[in-house]
Design an enzyme around this catalytic site. Structure first.
Site, PDB file in Angstrom:
ATOM      1  CE1 TYR A  25      -1.949  -2.958   1.928  1.00  0.00           C
ATOM      2  CE2 TYR A  25      -3.453  -2.450   0.204  1.00  0.00           C
ATOM      3  CZ  TYR A  25      -4.137  -3.153   1.370  1.00  0.00           C
ATOM      4  OH  TYR A  25      -4.077  -4.215   1.176  1.00  0.00           O
ATOM      5  CG  HIS A 100      -9.664  -1.928  -5.169  1.00  0.00           C
ATOM      6  ND1 HIS A 100      -9.940  -1.850  -3.744  1.00  0.00           N
ATOM      7  CD2 HIS A 100     -10.756  -2.386  -5.751  1.00  0.00           C
ATOM      8  CE1 HIS A 100     -11.478  -2.465  -4.268  1.00  0.00           C
ATOM      9  NE2 HIS A 100     -11.766  -2.686  -5.566  1.00  0.00           N
TER      10      HIS A 100
END
Ligand code: DHK
Length: 152
Positions: A25, A100
């Site tokens: 991430y 996402h």
């Protein structure tokens, strides 16, 4: 003409960005991402929220139904199993961009089938945190086209 705000909604565990699996991430925090979204909106109002609670995300979608021009949503883990969130988004009458940070299609099978994609206008996955300002700009372009048509 008063322009309605856009909503940027974030689901569970995204409050931990910066520390959470940075190899997936990145190291950008949710606060930094929020600042990027406000900057990308170019003066248009942005209501940016994050929650670990499904019901709160549903409540924000309901608020957006009444007050919002469009939604960028990273449902996180709720993408794959939340019927309540899907049902709420089905009621939303304007553009939805599902986002996402990671490319969910290159990850484990459990991340491959998002229910939210069934109602999203567009899906962005794998651009990292920089996907957020890109999604905000794209949503505003979509919404402004609608406003221009309606507004004449
Ligand atoms: C974030 C999550 O928390 C995961 O549950 C999703 C998504 C991926 C993201 O890449 O932003 O599967």
């Amino acid at each position: 003409m008063i322009m309605k705000p856009i909503y940027v909604l974030n689901g569970p565990n995204l409050n931990r960005l910066g520390k959470r699996e940075p190899e997936i991430y990145g190291s950008t925090t949710i606060a930094e991402i929020e600042a990027w979204c406000h900057e990308a909106a170019g003066g248009r109002a942005v209501r940016f929220h994050q929650t670990n609670a499904e019901h709160q995300l549903v409540d924000w979608v309901h608020e957006a139904i009444d007050e919002g021009a469009g939604i960028v949503i990273n449902p996180a883990g709720l993408s794959f199993r939340s019927i309540p969130l899907l049902d709420a988004l089905k009621m939303f009458p304007a553009p939805i961009i599902e986002l996402h940070i990671s490319n969910i299609h290159r990850r484990e099978e459990i991340y491959h089938h998002s229910l939210v994609s069934k109602v999203a206008t567009a899906v962005i996955a794998g651009l990292g945190p920089k996907g957020y300002p890109i999604a905000v700009r794209a949503l505003i372009d979509m919404v402004d086209k609608v406003d221009r048509v309606e507004g004449g």
